[in-house]
Scaffold this active site. Structure first.
Site, short mmCIF file in Angstrom:
data_model
loop_
_atom_site.label_atom_id
_atom_site.label_comp_id
_atom_site.label_asym_id
_atom_site.label_seq_id
_atom_site.Cartn_x
_atom_site.Cartn_y
_atom_site.Cartn_z
N HIS A 24 63.95 57.72 36.59
CA HIS A 24 63.01 58.85 36.51
C HIS A 24 62.93 59.56 37.85
CE1 HIS A 24 59.63 56.59 38.41
NE2 HIS A 24 59.94 55.58 37.62
N ASP A 37 60.30 61.27 39.28
CA ASP A 37 59.05 61.35 40.03
C ASP A 37 58.69 60.05 40.73
OD1 ASP A 37 58.63 60.22 37.49
OD2 ASP A 37 56.48 60.64 37.56
N ASP A 88 60.44 53.03 43.78
CA ASP A 88 60.19 53.10 42.34
C ASP A 88 60.13 54.58 41.96
OD1 ASP A 88 59.21 53.00 39.75
OD2 ASP A 88 57.20 52.38 40.35
N GLU A 117 57.59 60.48 34.66
CA GLU A 117 57.43 59.18 34.01
C GLU A 117 56.13 58.51 34.39
OE1 GLU A 117 57.82 54.68 34.05
OE2 GLU A 117 57.53 56.08 35.70
N GLU A 118 55.73 58.64 35.65
CA GLU A 118 54.62 57.85 36.17
C GLU A 118 53.26 58.26 35.60
OE1 GLU A 118 54.97 55.24 37.67
OE2 GLU A 118 56.71 55.25 39.01
N ASP A 154 65.04 50.73 36.52
CA ASP A 154 63.65 50.73 36.96
C ASP A 154 63.04 49.34 37.09
OD1 ASP A 154 61.38 51.99 37.84
OD2 ASP A 154 60.70 52.66 35.87
N HIS A 162 53.44 51.59 43.85
CA HIS A 162 52.25 52.39 43.56
C HIS A 162 51.17 52.24 44.65
CE1 HIS A 162 53.15 52.61 38.92
NE2 HIS A 162 54.22 52.84 39.68
#
Length: 500
Positions: A87, A89, A129, A159-160, A183, A472
């Protein structure tokens, strides 16, 4: 904003000795192009322009996903098409003392100060990530000496924060028979399934009144580790919102009519465990010392409880000006009780997959507006009924509290396929590389594989990746040697894909 050339060169200087250089150079370029969720346009267009200039077929679909196609290397023209997927983002999280606009500012790379085997960012999330996975896809496309079948690369949008790209992926976009999702965040593990999820937003109406109090102070929760609301949900990490609510509940039990709330904020994202939260409290001067005593006692108790997991936990009490408006007494009580009641953490462990969370709930964000307390939550489960049960619980809480709850963004999990040919090949090659049998896992996070199989049900999918810790959060870091191992596995799979 597109590529920041100065930042790119600075990042290149940090990774200049890393292997494989092709992958790391792409990662440095990705980090130098801002790409938080909903701001991936510049990066996506840069990638399409690059691929087109190299003679590949490259385009963006109706929702902005990037699709790139490359012909097979010599001798592999008759092999089935394989897709690589990542992904575009990244999660935008910064430390409170870091000034960073993720929509315009590049990510600054640095090597971990205490361990040279880890790469981090400076005060922000790193974006490993899924930036490392994306870089590996692009490095394969960029190479002229990697054996591979016909390739399709799918880089998805946003995606996030809702899996926007895969929700909009149209059937037959891909002709691939097999897909490697990039991922996963632990070397030595092969993922063949993942949790589904659904967003929950609860809003509690509040009423304000003119303040009758003559003093005020702020309580700020800081120093927590945070992390991924799925992968890290079972690690007993502190949730700043829940800690704040617990302290307020202690005050509420003793001084229900002697204080009021004028401001609340906590967390920033649905899919990140909140690291910080704050509340502004107004009271009478005569009650202040007694209220502060209760707060400090509560802080001491919590500090003792979580000291092993959260050694940097800090609660700061600071003076502030008495506000002109505060929540009235019933609203103050309702706000505290709702925040304290909303569950957050593991709901149930799986009976099928050992040591794996089946269902969880993360209370990710809270903010007090002019008329509402808005609470943001994310439910994850390996089974659809698990999501439904938590939604039912939240609906009951909302009814009792006089709040409104809405559910959105429901996405399915990825069901394991025990007959997967690409998984069997991955396991065989990984065993040769590691010298041991890798673990087969189901991840308690929202990989896009389940939704991709919704539009492309015949795809045979496996997920691999390097070791990434604290995703994150601003403590996110990637293990540099593991990236080389991951790259070796990825390229070996491409050179040895099943022919039928």
């Amino acid at each position: 904003m597109s590529l920041n050339q100065a930042a790119y060169e600075q990042n290149l200087a940090v990774i200049k000795d890393f292997a494989p250089q092709s992958l790391w150079q792409w990662f440095a370029r990705i980090c130098a192009t801002p790409h938080p969720s909903y701001h991936e346009e510049a990066l996506a267009n840069d990638i399409v322009a690059w691929a087109t200039s190299r003679g590949m077929t490259a385009y963006r679909d109706g929702v902005g996903n990037v699709i790139i196609k490359k012909s097979a290397s010599d001798g592999m023209e008759d092999y089935p098409v394989v897709a690589l997927q990542a992904h575009l983002d990244m999660v935008p999280q910064a430390n409170a003392d870091t000034v960073h606009d993720f929509a315009t500012d590049p990510i600054a790379l640095r090597i971990h100060p205490d361990d040279g085997e880890w790469l981090m960012a400076t005060g922000t999330t790193l974006g490993a990530d899924n930036g490392i996975g994306m870089a590996s896809c692009l490095a394969v496309l960029d190479s002229d000496d990697i054996a591979h079948p016909p390739l399709e690369v799918l880089l998805t949008m946003t995606e996030e924060t809702g899996m926007v790209g895969v929700f909009g992926l149209q059937p037959q976009t891909l002709s691939a028979k097999m897909m490697i999702n990039t991922d996963t965040e632990e070397i030595g593990e092969v993922y063949i399934g993942c949790a589904g999820g659904i967003d929950a937003d609860m809003s509690l109406p509040v009423d304000w009144q003119a303040s009758q109090f003559d003093t005020a102070f702020d309580l700020t929760i800081k120093g927590l580790r945070g992390g991924h609301s799925g992968i890290d949900i079972h690690k007993n990490r502190g949730n700043a919102i829940k800690i704040m609510a617990r302290i307020l509940a202690d005050v509420q039990a003793r001084f229900a009519d002697s204080f009021a709330i004028s401001a609340i904020t906590g967390g920033t994202l649905r899919n990140a465990i909140p690291r910080e939260a704050s509340v502004s409290i107004a009271c009478h001067t005569a009650d202040k010392d007694s209220i502060l005593t209760i707060i400090r006692q509560s802080i001491d108790t919590i500090t003792h409880e979580i000291r092993q997991v959260e050694p940097k936990f800090t609660a700061i009490i600071g003076e502030s000006n008495a506000p002109s408006q505060v929540l009235d007494t019933p609203s103050t009580a309702k706000v505290i009780h709702l925040m304290n009641t909303l569950p957050s953490g593991v709901v149930r462990y799986s009976d099928v997959v050992t040591d794996t969370v089946e269902t969880s709930l993360s209370f990710g964000k809270v903010v007090l507006t002019t008329d509402m307390l808005d609470c943001t939550l994310l439910i994850r489960s390996l089974i659809e009924s698990g999501k439904a049960a938590v939604c039912q619980t939240l609906s009951s809480i909302a009814t009792l509290a006089g709040a409104d709850v809405k559910f959105d963004g429901d996405y399915v999990g990825w069901t394991p396929d025990t007959e997967s040919a690409i998984t069997a090949t991955t396991m065989r090659l990984y065993t040769e590389i590691l010298g041991r049998v890798p673990e087969i896992k189901v991840i308690h996070a929202g990989l896009e594989c389940g939704l991709i199989k919704t539009s492309h049900p015949a795809l045979d999918i496996v997920s691999i990746g390097p070791t990434i810790k604290n995703a994150h959060s601003p403590d996110e870091m990637v293990h540099i040697p593991s990236v080389a191992t991951y790259w070796q596995l990825l390229t070996q799979i491409l050179a040895n894909v099943p022919k039928a």
